[in-house]
Scaffold this active site. Structure first.
Site, PDB file in Angstrom:
ATOM      1  N   SER A  53       0.875  -1.225  -0.054  1.00 19.31           N
ATOM      2  CA  SER A  53      -0.017  -0.067   0.047  1.00 19.31           C
ATOM      3  C   SER A  53       0.973   1.236   0.048  1.00 19.31           C
ATOM      4  O   SER A  53       1.913   1.128   0.471  1.00 19.31           O
ATOM      5  CB  SER A  53      -0.859   0.114   1.298  1.00 19.31           C
ATOM      6  OG  SER A  53       0.001   0.116   2.195  1.00 19.31           O
ATOM      7  N   ASP A  85      -0.131  -1.051  -4.784  1.00 20.71           N
ATOM      8  CA  ASP A  85      -1.711  -0.962  -4.722  1.00 20.71           C
ATOM      9  C   ASP A  85      -2.375   0.388  -4.247  1.00 20.71           C
ATOM     10  O   ASP A  85      -1.728   1.274  -3.662  1.00 20.71           O
ATOM     11  CB  ASP A  85      -1.984  -1.822  -3.486  1.00 20.71           C
ATOM     12  CG  ASP A  85      -3.491  -2.443  -3.531  1.00 20.71           C
ATOM     13  OD1 ASP A  85      -4.104  -2.200  -4.225  1.00 20.71           O
ATOM     14  OD2 ASP A  85      -4.035  -2.706  -2.031  1.00 20.71           O
ATOM     15  N   GLU A 137      -8.653   1.359 -12.196  1.00 23.07           N
ATOM     16  CA  GLU A 137      -9.955   1.060 -11.291  1.00 23.07           C
ATOM     17  C   GLU A 137     -11.167   1.857 -11.834  1.00 23.07           C
ATOM     18  O   GLU A 137     -10.775   3.092 -12.255  1.00 23.07           O
ATOM     19  CB  GLU A 137      -9.674   1.268  -9.838  1.00 23.07           C
ATOM     20  CG  GLU A 137     -11.140   1.078  -9.086  1.00 23.07           C
ATOM     21  CD  GLU A 137     -10.891   1.001  -7.459  1.00 23.07           C
ATOM     22  OE1 GLU A 137     -10.108   0.441  -7.124  1.00 23.07           O
ATOM     23  OE2 GLU A 137     -11.751   1.671  -6.998  1.00 23.07           O
ATOM     24  N   GLY A 182     -12.039  -4.327   3.873  1.00 24.75           N
ATOM     25  CA  GLY A 182     -12.176  -4.478   5.056  1.00 24.75           C
ATOM     26  C   GLY A 182     -13.028  -5.716   5.400  1.00 24.75           C
ATOM     27  O   GLY A 182     -13.303  -6.533   4.407  1.00 24.75           O
ATOM     28  N   GLY A 210     -11.077  -6.309  -2.262  1.00 25.99           N
ATOM     29  CA  GLY A 210     -11.941  -6.599  -1.061  1.00 25.99           C
ATOM     30  C   GLY A 210     -11.824  -8.143  -1.023  1.00 25.99           C
ATOM     31  O   GLY A 210     -13.028  -8.720  -0.607  1.00 25.99           O
ATOM     32  N   GLY A 211     -10.744  -8.873  -1.113  1.00 24.04           N
ATOM     33  CA  GLY A 211     -11.001 -10.432  -0.807  1.00 24.04           C
ATOM     34  C   GLY A 211     -11.308 -11.059   0.395  1.00 24.04           C
ATOM     35  O   GLY A 211     -11.785 -12.099   0.458  1.00 24.04           O
ATOM     36  N   THR A 212     -10.822 -10.120   1.636  1.00 19.34           N
ATOM     37  CA  THR A 212     -11.125 -10.562   2.890  1.00 19.34           C
ATOM     38  C   THR A 212     -12.599 -10.905   3.121  1.00 19.34           C
ATOM     39  O   THR A 212     -13.187  -9.960   2.887  1.00 19.34           O
ATOM     40  CB  THR A 212     -10.497  -9.619   3.988  1.00 19.34           C
ATOM     41  OG1 THR A 212      -9.010  -9.492   3.619  1.00 19.34           O
ATOM     42  CG2 THR A 212     -10.744 -10.228   5.196  1.00 19.34           C
ATOM     43  N   ASN A 231      -7.393  -9.485  -4.450  1.00 15.33           N
ATOM     44  CA  ASN A 231      -6.538  -8.865  -3.436  1.00 15.33           C
ATOM     45  C   ASN A 231      -6.943  -9.108  -2.125  1.00 15.33           C
ATOM     46  O   ASN A 231      -8.123  -9.053  -1.965  1.00 15.33           O
ATOM     47  CB  ASN A 231      -7.095  -7.215  -3.882  1.00 15.33           C
ATOM     48  CG  ASN A 231      -6.262  -6.550  -4.926  1.00 15.33           C
ATOM     49  OD1 ASN A 231      -5.662  -7.230  -5.740  1.00 15.33           O
ATOM     50  ND2 ASN A 231      -6.183  -5.533  -5.252  1.00 15.33           N
ATOM     51  N   THR A 234      -6.917  -7.119   4.384  1.00 12.59           N
ATOM     52  CA  THR A 234      -7.247  -7.248   5.951  1.00 12.59           C
ATOM     53  C   THR A 234      -6.939  -8.617   6.664  1.00 12.59           C
ATOM     54  O   THR A 234      -6.589  -8.560   7.642  1.00 12.59           O
ATOM     55  CB  THR A 234      -8.683  -6.861   6.047  1.00 12.59           C
ATOM     56  OG1 THR A 234      -8.823  -5.747   5.106  1.00 12.59           O
ATOM     57  CG2 THR A 234      -9.429  -6.676   7.269  1.00 12.59           C
TER      58      THR A 234
HETATM   59  P1  13P Z   1      -9.262  -6.526   1.696  1.00 14.76           P
HETATM   60  O1  13P Z   1      -8.459  -5.676   2.803  1.00 14.76           O
HETATM   61  O2  13P Z   1     -10.906  -6.394   1.902  1.00 14.76           O
HETATM   62  O3  13P Z   1      -8.733  -7.958   1.787  1.00 14.76           O
HETATM   63  O4  13P Z   1      -9.289  -5.937   0.377  1.00 14.76           O
HETATM   64  C1  13P Z   1      -7.973  -5.781  -0.070  1.00 14.76           C
HETATM   65  C2  13P Z   1      -7.738  -5.011  -1.341  1.00 14.76           C
HETATM   66  O5  13P Z   1      -8.763  -5.015  -2.097  1.00 14.76           O
HETATM   67  C3  13P Z   1      -6.593  -4.143  -1.615  1.00 14.76           C
HETATM   68  O6  13P Z   1      -6.592  -3.563  -2.543  1.00 14.76           O
END
Ligand code: 13P
Length: 283
Positions: A53, A85, A137, A182, A210-212, A231, A234
């Site tokens: 990041s 990122d 994006e 998140g 937002g894979g988490t 990605n 979190t």
């Molecule tokens: P998460 O924090 O939800 O895993 O998302 C990560 C992300 O998309 C980083 O760009």
């Protein structure tokens, strides 16, 4: 910096797609989490992207962070690419390209479409001339990713996505499809159709942010639909802190940083390996 040994971002993602899996892009925050992610890639024998990041870049500085990651990458037995990122600062994105990052995400998604296209295309040109790839994006992804926060999502549409892809020539495209940064607080509604339609009509690799917290079924449906980069940030942060906390709570009188660090590293390695394995749906 041209690299002859590793594939570029686009090549790696296309190859993954043709082999039926998605490449995990894992946000690291320090030496230990980077070491853990590379160990997970070795353990599973699957390529990964080490994602940084802007906050992590600022913490260590471009050169120190690159040197640290590059040292760890020497132990990799599979391709490991470095990716910046969500960068909203074109100058910083260029600095990372110059320092040796394999690819950068320039995030101009908060700007109007035309401006997003113009700035992303500029960075693409800069990066291409130096052998690096670019992710762009479109739409607004809800949630908080360090300095970038959005309360409301704005899904990407098909026509605008095509306009963006054609106008920028990006190596990877991240449309807002309903995922969030998140932890998910309620059920998510994903636009699988957009992923499928874009994968069917363009050659650009599709990225899921937002894979988490997504389920294995959701990952599998996205990957079967054509997504080739996922990605995860979190989950690594939780794994790191929970690993430290768990060890600390069980060994409050022990002043041994090596063991404490080992607990964090092991915890991150496990979470990364679990995600890598989830990103290959059964045939
Ligand atoms: P998460 O924090 O939800 O895993 O998302 C990560 C992300 O998309 C980083 O760009």
């Amino acid at each position: 910096m041209m690299n002859n040994e590793r594939p570029g971002l686009k090549e790696l993602l296309r190859e993954a797609r043709s082999e039926g899996y998605a490449v995990g892009a894992f946000n690291i925050t320090c030496y230990l989490s980077c070491r853990a992610a590379i160990a997970a890639a070795n353990e599973t024998a699957v390529p990964i992207l080490i994602q940084t990041s802007v906050g992590t870049v600022k913490k260590f500085g471009v050169d120190e962070l690159f040197a640290m990651m590059d040292l760890l990458r020497r132990g990799a037995r599979v391709p490991v690419l470095f990716h910046l990122d969500h960068c909203t600062d074109p100058e910083l994105a260029k600095k990372c390209v110059d320092a040796g990052w394999d690819s950068v995400m320039i995030d101009m998604s908060a700007k109007p479409l035309e401006e997003n296209i113009r700035i992303t295309a500029e960075i693409k040109k800069y990066a291409k001339n130096r052998g690096a790839g670019v992710e762009g994006e479109l739409g607004i992804i809800k949630g908080v990713e360090e300095e970038i926060a959005a309360d409301e999502q704005q899904l990407a549409g098909y026509e605008d996505s095509i306009k963006f892809i054609d106008g920028t020539d990006v190596d990877a495209f991240a449309p807002a499809i309903g995922t969030a940064h998140g932890l998910y607080k309620k059920a998510v509604n994903l636009n699988y159709d957009l992923v499928k339609r874009l994968s069917g009509s363009t050659a650009v690799p599709i990225v899921v942010h937002g894979g988490t917290g997504l389920t294995a079924e959701q990952f599998h449906a996205l990957i079967r639909g054509g997504a080739s980069k996922i990605n995860v940030s979190t989950a690594l942060k939780y794994a790191y802190i929970d690993g430290l906390r768990g060890y600390w709570e069980d060994h409050r009188d022990e002043y041994n940083p090596i063991k404490l660090n080992d607990a964090a590293e092991t915890s991150v390695r496990k979470v990364v390996a679990e995600h890598i394995l989830r990103f290959k749906p059964p045939r």
